[in-house]
Design a protein around this motif. Structure first.
Motif, PDB file in Angstrom:
ATOM      1  N   ALA A  97     -37.483 -89.577  31.408  1.00 14.19           N
ATOM      2  CA  ALA A  97     -36.233 -90.292  31.175  1.00 14.19           C
ATOM      3  C   ALA A  97     -35.043 -89.343  31.281  1.00 14.19           C
ATOM      4  N   VAL A  98     -33.941 -89.866  31.775  1.00 16.43           N
ATOM      5  CA  VAL A  98     -32.723 -89.077  31.978  1.00 16.43           C
ATOM      6  C   VAL A  98     -31.540 -89.813  31.366  1.00 16.43           C
ATOM      7  N   PRO A  99     -30.452 -89.100  31.080  1.00 11.66           N
ATOM      8  CA  PRO A  99     -29.248 -89.772  30.587  1.00 11.66           C
ATOM      9  C   PRO A  99     -28.726 -90.787  31.610  1.00 11.66           C
ATOM     10  N   VAL A 140     -40.950 -79.963  21.609  1.00 13.58           N
ATOM     11  CA  VAL A 140     -40.421 -80.581  20.391  1.00 13.58           C
ATOM     12  C   VAL A 140     -41.568 -81.323  19.712  1.00 13.58           C
ATOM     13  N   SER A 141     -41.471 -81.501  18.398  1.00  7.73           N
ATOM     14  CA  SER A 141     -42.523 -82.201  17.659  1.00  7.73           C
ATOM     15  C   SER A 141     -42.209 -83.679  17.504  1.00  7.73           C
ATOM     16  N   GLY A 142     -40.992 -84.069  17.837  1.00  6.15           N
ATOM     17  CA  GLY A 142     -40.599 -85.467  17.736  1.00  6.15           C
ATOM     18  C   GLY A 142     -39.135 -85.629  18.087  1.00  6.15           C
ATOM     19  N   ALA A 143     -38.681 -86.889  18.175  1.00  8.54           N
ATOM     20  CA  ALA A 143     -37.273 -87.201  18.444  1.00  8.54           C
ATOM     21  C   ALA A 143     -36.754 -86.507  19.695  1.00  8.54           C
ATOM     22  N   ALA A 144     -37.508 -86.566  20.771  1.00  5.48           N
ATOM     23  CA  ALA A 144     -37.055 -85.960  22.024  1.00  5.48           C
ATOM     24  C   ALA A 144     -35.800 -86.638  22.555  1.00  5.48           C
ATOM     25  N   GLU A 145     -35.593 -87.914  22.175  1.00  3.62           N
ATOM     26  CA  GLU A 145     -34.468 -88.679  22.708  1.00  3.62           C
ATOM     27  C   GLU A 145     -33.103 -88.068  22.371  1.00  3.62           C
ATOM     28  N   ILE A 146     -33.052 -87.335  21.273  1.00  2.00           N
ATOM     29  CA  ILE A 146     -31.767 -86.784  20.852  1.00  2.00           C
ATOM     30  C   ILE A 146     -31.436 -85.470  21.558  1.00  2.00           C
ATOM     31  N   MET A 147     -32.401 -84.874  22.217  1.00  2.00           N
ATOM     32  CA  MET A 147     -32.219 -83.539  22.789  1.00  2.00           C
ATOM     33  C   MET A 147     -31.139 -83.466  23.876  1.00  2.00           C
ATOM     34  N   PRO A 148     -31.047 -84.433  24.806  1.00  2.00           N
ATOM     35  CA  PRO A 148     -29.950 -84.361  25.781  1.00  2.00           C
ATOM     36  C   PRO A 148     -28.577 -84.448  25.112  1.00  2.00           C
ATOM     37  N   VAL A 157     -39.441 -86.159  28.421  1.00  2.00           N
ATOM     38  CA  VAL A 157     -40.689 -86.877  28.713  1.00  2.00           C
ATOM     39  C   VAL A 157     -41.205 -87.360  27.369  1.00  2.00           C
ATOM     40  N   ASP A 158     -41.297 -88.677  27.210  1.00  2.00           N
ATOM     41  CA  ASP A 158     -41.665 -89.213  25.904  1.00  2.00           C
ATOM     42  C   ASP A 158     -42.373 -90.552  26.066  1.00  2.00           C
ATOM     43  N   LEU A 159     -42.990 -91.007  24.983  1.00  2.00           N
ATOM     44  CA  LEU A 159     -43.656 -92.303  24.990  1.00  2.00           C
ATOM     45  C   LEU A 159     -42.637 -93.425  24.925  1.00  2.00           C
ATOM     46  N   VAL A 160     -42.874 -94.454  25.721  1.00  2.00           N
ATOM     47  CA  VAL A 160     -41.981 -95.604  25.784  1.00  2.00           C
ATOM     48  C   VAL A 160     -42.815 -96.870  25.625  1.00  2.00           C
ATOM     49  N   SER A 161     -42.381 -97.756  24.760  1.00  2.00           N
ATOM     50  CA  SER A 161     -43.061 -99.047  24.639  1.00  2.00           C
ATOM     51  C   SER A 161     -42.122-100.147  25.086  1.00  2.00           C
ATOM     52  N   SER A 162     -41.183-100.528  24.231  1.00  2.00           N
ATOM     53  CA  SER A 162     -40.230-101.574  24.620  1.00  2.00           C
ATOM     54  C   SER A 162     -39.044-101.013  25.405  1.00  2.00           C
ATOM     55  N   GLY A 163     -38.748 -99.737  25.233  1.00  2.00           N
ATOM     56  CA  GLY A 163     -37.598 -99.131  25.894  1.00  2.00           C
ATOM     57  C   GLY A 163     -36.323 -99.195  25.081  1.00  2.00           C
ATOM     58  N   SER A 164     -36.395 -99.831  23.898  1.00  2.00           N
ATOM     59  CA  SER A 164     -35.183 -99.996  23.083  1.00  2.00           C
ATOM     60  C   SER A 164     -34.648 -98.661  22.561  1.00  2.00           C
ATOM     61  N   THR A 165     -35.551 -97.730  22.230  1.00  2.00           N
ATOM     62  CA  THR A 165     -35.102 -96.427  21.731  1.00  2.00           C
ATOM     63  C   THR A 165     -34.368 -95.653  22.819  1.00  2.00           C
ATOM     64  N   LEU A 166     -34.883 -95.720  24.050  1.00  2.00           N
ATOM     65  CA  LEU A 166     -34.177 -95.066  25.157  1.00  2.00           C
ATOM     66  C   LEU A 166     -32.786 -95.666  25.337  1.00  2.00           C
ATOM     67  N   LYS A 167     -32.723 -96.984  25.310  1.00  2.00           N
ATOM     68  CA  LYS A 167     -31.439 -97.656  25.515  1.00  2.00           C
ATOM     69  C   LYS A 167     -30.441 -97.285  24.427  1.00  2.00           C
ATOM     70  N   ASN A 169     -30.253 -94.571  22.858  1.00  2.00           N
ATOM     71  CA  ASN A 169     -29.803 -93.194  23.070  1.00  2.00           C
ATOM     72  C   ASN A 169     -29.252 -92.970  24.478  1.00  2.00           C
ATOM     73  N   ARG A 170     -28.961 -94.059  25.174  1.00  2.00           N
ATOM     74  CA  ARG A 170     -28.336 -94.020  26.502  1.00  2.00           C
ATOM     75  C   ARG A 170     -29.159 -93.215  27.506  1.00  2.00           C
ATOM     76  N   LEU A 171     -30.442 -93.486  27.464  1.00  2.00           N
ATOM     77  CA  LEU A 171     -31.383 -92.872  28.402  1.00  2.00           C
ATOM     78  C   LEU A 171     -32.042 -93.965  29.230  1.00  2.00           C
ATOM     79  N   VAL A 172     -32.544 -93.588  30.390  1.00  2.00           N
ATOM     80  CA  VAL A 172     -33.235 -94.547  31.251  1.00  2.00           C
ATOM     81  C   VAL A 172     -34.497 -93.888  31.816  1.00  2.00           C
TER      82      VAL A 172
END
Length: 287
Positions: A97-99, A140-148, A157-167, A169-172
């Motif tokens: 996933a990227v910003p 990282v041990s968790g919360a990779a979404e906040i790193m960018p 690179v992280d686990l995605v289920s619904s995609g809501s967490t990526l959205k 954090n403005r990631l795709v």
């Protein structure tokens, strides 16, 4: 000979894993939520509660005979274990996933030497190597979404289920590495030396999953409708048909049907003139 089974102690796989074990007839007692291990009542089985990511290693080393974990955890560990059955829950995918603001549409557009934050360094390294792309892995041990956002990585690179967490954090997500779900894995030696015990547990859990999607239907039908009932309700091996005392014109039928078919099945039977229609849940279904 005691059989040891590892279950995730928390997280996305834990609750459902325990539910399946309990429904399969293995009694964990009242203390399982407060202990690291329990002895199953009336069985020579121990259940351990450990981190999902540690289970492939414990099973491969023989400390555990069986374990419930995710395909992603097994693949990341690289351990030699046998996958015995898929459990149909914990579905997700490991994705790059990227910003949103980066404008990157595919992995080929990712810059050489970019920083990739992940808790799956092995799979990430293999993936980018397969793309001939040199990257710097940020463990990282968790919360990779906040790193960018923190400026600590360019990509995750992280686990995605619904995609809501990526959205949020403005990631795709731009590409999937693997898809995952919960599985039962076995130690390769234990699968041979404790075969009956191992596959006794596996088949019991499979029977619970099979039952959850079915209903047991009973009804009294006009005898003349029996051919139609047999055609419309094949069940596991056809409907069970019984005579009714004092009634030559009616029969009792018992049949297993799919949960999705309950509404239509009941209405169809009513149109046939059926009486006393009853549906019941099934605890286990062994074909």
């Amino acid at each position: 000979m005691t059989l040891r089974m590892a279950i995730p102690n928390k997280g996305r796989l834990s609750e459902r894993a325990v539910e399946l074990i309990q429904k399969s007839g293995l009694d964990l007692g009242e203390e399982w939520g407060r202990r690291l291990y329990v002895n199953v009542r009336n069985q020579d089985i121990e259940v351990m509660f450990v981190r999902a990511q540690d289970i492939p290693g414990f099973v491969a080393d023989g400390a555990m005979d069986l374990g419930v974990t995710g395909i992603d955890m097994v693949a990341e560990s690289g351990q030699n274990v046998d996958t015995l059955t898929e459990l149909g829950f914990g579905h997700c995918r490991l994705s790059v996933a990227v910003p949103e603001s980066s404008g990157i549409k595919n992995v080929g557009e990712i810059a050489e030497g970019c920083r990739v934050a992940t808790s799956f360094p092995n799979l990430t390294k293999k993936f980018f190597a397969s793309k001939n792309k040199k990257v710097n892995i940020v463990n990282v041990s968790g919360a990779a979404e906040i790193m960018p956002y923190m400026g600590m990585s360019d990509v995750i690179v992280d686990l995605v289920s619904s995609g809501s967490t990526l959205k949020t954090n403005r990631l795709v997500a731009i590409e999937d590495i693997i898809t995952s779900q919960a599985v039962i894995i076995g130690n390769r030696n234990s699968v041979k030396t404790k075969k009956d015990a191992v596959f006794g547990i596996v088949s019991s859990i499979e029977s619970v999953m099979a039952a959850e999607s079915r209903k047991y239907l009973m009804a009294v039908i006009p005898k003349k409708e029996l051919p139609n009932v047999q055609r419309m309700f094949p069940g596991v091996a056809g409907p069970t048909v019984m005579n009714i005392a004092g009634r030559d014109d009616m029969l009792a039928i018992h049949v297993v049907i799919d949960k999705k078919e309950v509404y239509d099945s009941v209405n169809t039977l009513k149109k046939m003139g059926a009486k006393g229609i009853l549906t019941l849940p099934i605890d286990r279904l062994v074909p």
